[in-house]
Design a protein around this motif. Structure first.
Motif, PDB file in Angstrom:
ATOM      1  N   VAL A 301       0.835  -1.199   0.000  1.00 52.14           N
ATOM      2  CA  VAL A 301       0.000   0.000   0.000  1.00 52.14           C
ATOM      3  C   VAL A 301       0.873   1.254   0.000  1.00 52.14           C
ATOM      4  O   VAL A 301       0.631   2.201  -0.766  1.00 52.14           O
ATOM      5  CB  VAL A 301      -0.939  -0.002   1.227  1.00 52.14           C
ATOM      6  N   MET A 302       1.910   1.274   0.843  1.00 52.38           N
ATOM      7  CA  MET A 302       2.801   2.430   0.900  1.00 52.38           C
ATOM      8  C   MET A 302       3.509   2.644  -0.421  1.00 52.38           C
ATOM      9  O   MET A 302       3.683   3.785  -0.879  1.00 52.38           O
ATOM     10  CB  MET A 302       3.824   2.232   2.030  1.00 52.38           C
ATOM     11  N   ASP A 303       3.902   1.563  -1.058  1.00 50.05           N
ATOM     12  CA  ASP A 303       4.558   1.654  -2.354  1.00 50.05           C
ATOM     13  C   ASP A 303       3.593   2.157  -3.423  1.00 50.05           C
ATOM     14  O   ASP A 303       3.921   3.000  -4.249  1.00 50.05           O
ATOM     15  CB  ASP A 303       5.109   0.285  -2.747  1.00 50.05           C
ATOM     16  N   ARG A 304       2.370   1.632  -3.390  1.00 45.95           N
ATOM     17  CA  ARG A 304       1.373   2.026  -4.381  1.00 45.95           C
ATOM     18  C   ARG A 304       1.002   3.493  -4.226  1.00 45.95           C
ATOM     19  O   ARG A 304       0.780   4.192  -5.217  1.00 45.95           O
ATOM     20  CB  ARG A 304       0.124   1.145  -4.218  1.00 45.95           C
ATOM     21  N   ILE A 379      11.770   2.571  -0.006  1.00 41.81           N
ATOM     22  CA  ILE A 379      10.990   1.438  -0.475  1.00 41.81           C
ATOM     23  C   ILE A 379      10.975   1.396  -1.987  1.00 41.81           C
ATOM     24  O   ILE A 379      10.872   2.418  -2.647  1.00 41.81           O
ATOM     25  CB  ILE A 379       9.531   1.530   0.028  1.00 41.81           C
ATOM     26  N   GLU A 380      11.069   0.210  -2.554  1.00 43.88           N
ATOM     27  CA  GLU A 380      10.809   0.018  -3.977  1.00 43.88           C
ATOM     28  C   GLU A 380      10.169  -1.340  -4.144  1.00 43.88           C
ATOM     29  O   GLU A 380      10.668  -2.340  -3.668  1.00 43.88           O
ATOM     30  CB  GLU A 380      12.102   0.072  -4.784  1.00 43.88           C
ATOM     31  N   MET A 381       9.032  -1.353  -4.797  1.00 46.84           N
ATOM     32  CA  MET A 381       8.341  -2.611  -5.057  1.00 46.84           C
ATOM     33  C   MET A 381       7.695  -2.523  -6.412  1.00 46.84           C
ATOM     34  O   MET A 381       7.752  -1.499  -7.085  1.00 46.84           O
ATOM     35  CB  MET A 381       7.289  -2.887  -3.979  1.00 46.84           C
ATOM     36  N   GLY A 382       7.034  -3.616  -6.802  1.00 46.95           N
ATOM     37  CA  GLY A 382       6.339  -3.618  -8.075  1.00 46.95           C
ATOM     38  C   GLY A 382       5.180  -2.634  -8.071  1.00 46.95           C
ATOM     39  O   GLY A 382       4.579  -2.358  -7.054  1.00 46.95           O
ATOM     40  N   SER A 383       4.868  -2.089  -9.227  1.00 46.15           N
ATOM     41  CA  SER A 383       3.769  -1.139  -9.333  1.00 46.15           C
ATOM     42  C   SER A 383       2.783  -1.599 -10.394  1.00 46.15           C
ATOM     43  O   SER A 383       3.098  -2.425 -11.244  1.00 46.15           O
ATOM     44  CB  SER A 383       4.291   0.257  -9.703  1.00 46.15           C
ATOM     45  N   MET A 384       1.580  -1.030 -10.308  1.00 47.61           N
ATOM     46  CA  MET A 384       0.533  -1.346 -11.287  1.00 47.61           C
ATOM     47  C   MET A 384       0.131  -0.043 -11.951  1.00 47.61           C
ATOM     48  O   MET A 384      -0.526   0.804 -11.340  1.00 47.61           O
ATOM     49  CB  MET A 384      -0.668  -1.991 -10.599  1.00 47.61           C
ATOM     50  N   GLU A 385       0.523   0.166 -13.177  1.00 44.71           N
ATOM     51  CA  GLU A 385       0.280   1.436 -13.837  1.00 44.71           C
ATOM     52  C   GLU A 385      -0.954   1.366 -14.725  1.00 44.71           C
ATOM     53  O   GLU A 385      -1.378   0.306 -15.157  1.00 44.71           O
ATOM     54  CB  GLU A 385       1.498   1.813 -14.706  1.00 44.71           C
TER      55      GLU A 385
END
Length: 419
Positions: A301-304, A379-385
């Motif tokens: 959630v924080m990454d998104r 933080i770095e994680m996968g994202s949904m664009e």
């Protein structure tokens, strides 16, 4: 089973992330997998997931595994000894002495509890004038527990709804105390935190060990209990942060990163705090597209939330500098923190080759300097664009009335919140 399938249609979840498909061998045996069989998959596929998440975080923080001084990890879907963190460190090449802590028994609150623990360790290092670079890892593999839960539904004829919510995820973050300089700009700064236990609720929410995995414990009181606990915790947190800008006073002045335990936990907090789904847009997006991954979800959630397409959905189109992080766990425990988002941060994307995360392993300088004023989380994680318009429509129509189909189904739907 018919009731559970109906509930599945009303969770608000479109898709759930998993390490395998519905054809996974362990989910299709003539018996539910044992803890031993589940552990083997966790230590193979789960650890690989956590290694990749950690590499992404290290890459964005511009750190080598050899820079890490502390490792704080959590899971509620494995209890092996040594813990999974041992194997993640081994795979990452963390060969230097590090202080390791593995938290267990705290479920969905584990992500923020790990962050809080890492922050306190970093403060201890600051007091000793030492550098702290803490790797925080949350790993949950819930999908393979579905087989045991389906058996329980069939054998006991109970309406068990954990099978409709949970998913798999590994998340990682780097927390630094500022000594020795900062290798990369922070994604967030951690300004403060609070946690408390709601009295006499240990039987309302849990995750009990069983020969065939773990079994969800849930009472219909959970949504009301959790929503009622948010306001006093939030007020206490604000009192501990007197230097916030004067226009950050009420809950609606902040963006919210709330662990999406279920649809009515999200809506319950909205009502209790007088905020909108747009304030929790990243929580809804993660919940709709990935489901509930227990402790690892809060970092998702924080990454998104820091992705630019999320900013378009902010109330009045204005994303907030300050973000409230919040999660609930067995006990019932509430964890809350205050984050300051770096609005100018530019994400450093990890190069992926052949499906494996492959960051640069250049070791950063290690000169000691003066301590910074805040602890920084990177933080770095996968994202949904590219899903902002679709999500916007869902947020505008987030609370449809569920048709009544009998008292037992109504009760089950009202108790859809799980850790």
């Amino acid at each position: 089973m018919t009731k559970v399938r109906t509930i599945n249609n009303y969770t608000g979840i479109d898709t759930r992330s998993a390490i395998g498909t519905v054809d996974h061998p362990l989910a299709n045996m003539d018996h539910a997998p044992t803890i031993s069989e589940l552990c083997k998959v966790f230590l193979k596929d789960g650890v690989a997931l956590a290694v990749n998440a950690s590499r992404k975080a290290l890459h964005e923080a511009q750190l080598s595994p050899l820079d890490i001084t502390h490792v704080v990890s959590t899971t509620c879907t494995n209890s092996a000894n040594p813990g999974f963190d041992h194997f993640v460190c081994k795979e990452l090449g963390i060969t230097q002495p590090v202080e390791k802590v593995l938290l267990h028994g705290i479920g969905c609150s584990g992500g923020l509890a790990s962050l809080r623990t890492a922050a306190n360790l970093a403060l201890g290092s600051s007091f000793r004038k030492r550098r702290a670079r803490a790797l925080v890892i949350a790993l949950e593999i819930s999908s393979l527990l579905v087989r045991s839960e389906l058996d329980s539904i069939n054998d006991s004829q109970d309406t068990r709804i954990g099978v409709t919510l949970f998913s798999d995820c590994a998340s990682a973050a780097i927390l630094c105390n500022g000594f020795g300089g900062v290798e990369a700009e922070p994604v967030y700064e951690l300004l403060g935190w609070d946690n408390r236990v709601i009295a006499d609720t240990e039987h309302d929410l849990g995750f009990d060990v069983d020969p065939l995995g773990w079994k969800v414990v849930l009472s219909p009181r959970v949504p009301k209990l959790t929503s009622a606990a948010v306001s006093p915790t939030f007020n206490k947190l604000l009192q501990s942060l007197p230097k916030l800008p004067p226009h950050y006073k009420t809950a609606s002045d902040f963006d919210w990163a709330l662990h999406p335990g279920g649809a009515t936990i999200l809506s319950g907090v909205e009502k209790a705090m007088n905020i909108t789904p747009e304030h929790m847009r990243a929580s809804y997006d993660t919940y709709i597209n990935h489901g509930n991954s227990s402790s690892a979800t809060i970092f998702s959630v924080m990454d998104r939330l820091r992705q630019k397409d999320m900013d378009k959905l902010a109330p009045d189109g204005k994303a907030k500098d300050f973000v409230v992080g919040c999660a609930f766990g067995p006990g019932i425990v509430i964890e809350m923190c205050m984050l300051k988002r770096n609005m100018s941060h530019i994400q450093r994307t990890l190069v992926v080759e052949s499906g494996e995360a492959t960051p640069s392993h250049t070791e950063s300088e290690r000169s000691e300097g003066e301590a910074g004023q805040e602890i920084e989380i990177q933080i770095e994680m996968g994202s949904m664009e590219g899903k902002d318009e679709e999500l916007g429509e869902k947020l505008r129509d987030m609370h449809p009335e569920v048709p009544q189909q009998g008292d037992s189904l109504s009760e089950a739907l009202n108790g859809v919140e799980l850790d």
